[in-house]
Design an enzyme around this catalytic site. Structure first.
Site, PDB file in Angstrom:
ATOM      1  N   ALA A 147       0.817  -1.214   0.000  1.00 48.14           N
ATOM      2  CA  ALA A 147       0.000   0.000   0.000  1.00 48.14           C
ATOM      3  C   ALA A 147       0.852   1.265   0.000  1.00 48.14           C
ATOM      4  CB  ALA A 147      -0.913  -0.009   1.218  1.00 48.14           C
ATOM      5  N   LYS A 148       2.098   1.142   0.423  1.00 50.45           N
ATOM      6  CA  LYS A 148       3.048   2.276   0.457  1.00 50.45           C
ATOM      7  C   LYS A 148       2.425   3.502   1.115  1.00 50.45           C
ATOM      8  CE  LYS A 148       5.757   0.486  -3.419  1.00 50.45           C
ATOM      9  NZ  LYS A 148       4.965  -0.679  -3.861  1.00 50.45           N
ATOM     10  N   ARG A 149       1.807   3.287   2.277  1.00 50.15           N
ATOM     11  CA  ARG A 149       1.165   4.362   2.991  1.00 50.15           C
ATOM     12  C   ARG A 149       2.170   5.124   3.865  1.00 50.15           C
ATOM     13  NH1 ARG A 149      -2.305   2.722  -0.274  1.00 50.15           N
ATOM     14  NH2 ARG A 149      -4.510   2.540   0.209  1.00 50.15           N
ATOM     15  N   ASP A 159       4.094   5.000  -6.323  1.00 53.50           N
ATOM     16  CA  ASP A 159       4.523   3.621  -6.573  1.00 53.50           C
ATOM     17  C   ASP A 159       5.272   3.616  -7.909  1.00 53.50           C
ATOM     18  OD1 ASP A 159       4.530   0.684  -6.734  1.00 53.50           O
ATOM     19  OD2 ASP A 159       2.940   0.778  -5.243  1.00 53.50           O
TER      20      ASP A 159
END
Lengths: 271, 271
Positions: A95-97, B99
């Site tokens: 999710a690369k939050r 991303d």
């Protein structure tokens, strides 16, 4: 899941393969489009065919959010299917939050508690108080972006700060954060030679390595420089496995590709 | 929405206020919990009471994801309500995404096309090819995290690279990206004095400034150092406005807080 349980699974399956469930509706076999939920139908078939060959699945949330409510439902169904049918499998929400403290807490709750993932990927740019809310969850891992596998990794991640590259500074500083034993790191396989240096900073942490195969990384090199006594590696492959065929035999073809990688891993583990 | 349309709205309303819709179900008035969709009911009441005082709304996606499918539905209803009833209002998905290229494209499609937001916040750590897919959308803005308002901003963002702080390097380098005219930047108000330096690098860009009020920033200082000929500022307030009261009068109380800020802004704009 504890780190020990993950390692036990790796030893048992002789595999440290993670399969990326990055499902693009335009790339799945056409016959699945007749299903109520084509994305989940695709994932279920891939999981059924490959779960004995891999130790982890990693849906990238972007691919689900792109389909709105239906995508979110497919993600929920996928993680529920995994947790119900394959509780030994390690799950990663890619999710690369990352946000300010109370907001990161909301993300952590969403991925760890509500969806029930074992881990989530997090971006480091906002620093300690944006990551620690994730680290507070017991038996859950926070996978911090260190050195990514894309070209843009060289824009900021490799700039020199305090006498070392920024991504090494991220590794060094993050070790001092509260509950840092719950950290893993994303390290792109396109730079396998960097792994030796990385292991000097974080000898014991697990690394999630994207980019073996399609993005040019080499499995042997990654293991040579990156493996530690507890294996310490999760090697991800997404497109190379799940889109091995776009025909009726897609799940079988995916299993074949996964098996190719698993056999190579078994050889490496036995050395 | 074009930048010109945003500026016209600012001049007309004499306001550059953005209201953050960070809705925590535990903090909204109890009587709303009887509604079918308490989060949307709350947002609708806040929007109805404040839309003439602000130029933008900014839902932080974490607060919606935390409620799963229901949260995602509330987010969809909120953006649809805004686009249908107040098309002149600028909308920001505070998602802090980012991303590799094809994955960022999925996020961009989700927020710009499917949900119909005017802009989305994006993290810079993964570099150029993680941001450019967002920039490719015409009349949409990508709001890049530069200097955030939390304590962790000092962990990496202010480290020195190439003779300047990392966040300044992010500002400088991002100017060379394709369609960089579609960039705005997040700059925390807790460091108002930094805005003078920031304006030397990006004199013309809009800045989204969180942290006025609750997080200690001062409106006059932010405007003194950060305003340009086209105003160039969106000042966000979330908790200070939407949780002004937890009683039946919550929307009225929010409007009162928003009006306080808008009046100060009108004075500054007339100077």
């Amino acid at each position: 899941m504890t780190t020990k349980q993950l390692i036990d699974q790796i030893r048992k399956k002789q595999s440290f393969l993670c399969i990326g469930l990055d499902v693009d509706i335009n790339k799945i076999p056409k016959h699945l489009l007749e299903e109520d939920d084509p994305i989940f139908a695709f994932n279920k078939a891939i999981i059924d065919a490959t779960h004995h060959l891999c130790v982890a699945y990693k849906p990238n949330t972007a691919f689900y959010e792109a389909y709105g409510i239906k995508g979110w439902q497919a993600l929920e169904k996928t993680i529920n299917y995994l947790n119900e049918n394959h509780p030994e499998i390690y799950t990663i929400a890619d999710a690369k939050r990352g946000d300010i403290g109370n907001t990161s807490s909301m993300y952590a709750k969403a991925f760890f508690e509500d969806l029930g993932f074992d881990s989530v990927t997090v971006a480091p740019y906002m620093g300690k108080d944006s990551v620690e809310p994730f680290l507070a969850f017991q038996d859950k891992h926070t996978i911090l972006l260190a050195l990514t596998s894309n070209q843009g990794a060289f824009d900021f991640q490799t700039l020199s700060v305090n006498g070392q590259e920024l991504y090494k500074e991220v590794l060094s500083i993050s070790k001092s954060w509260k509950n840092s034993e719950n950290l893993m790191y994303v390290v792109g396989a396109t730079k396998a030679e960097f792994l030796a240096d990385i292991r000097k900073i974080i000898p014991n942490s697990f690394l999630l390595v994207p980019g073996v195969g399609a993005q040019g990384g080499n499995l042997q090199d990654v293991c040579k420089y990156g493996m530690n006594d507890s294996v310490g590696l999760l090697i991800n492959s997404s497109r190379g496995i799940i889109y091995a065929s776009q025909n009726l035999d897609f799940a079988e073809a995916a299993a074949k590709k996964a098996e190719d990688l698993q056999s190579q891993m078994a050889v490496i583990l036995s050395q």
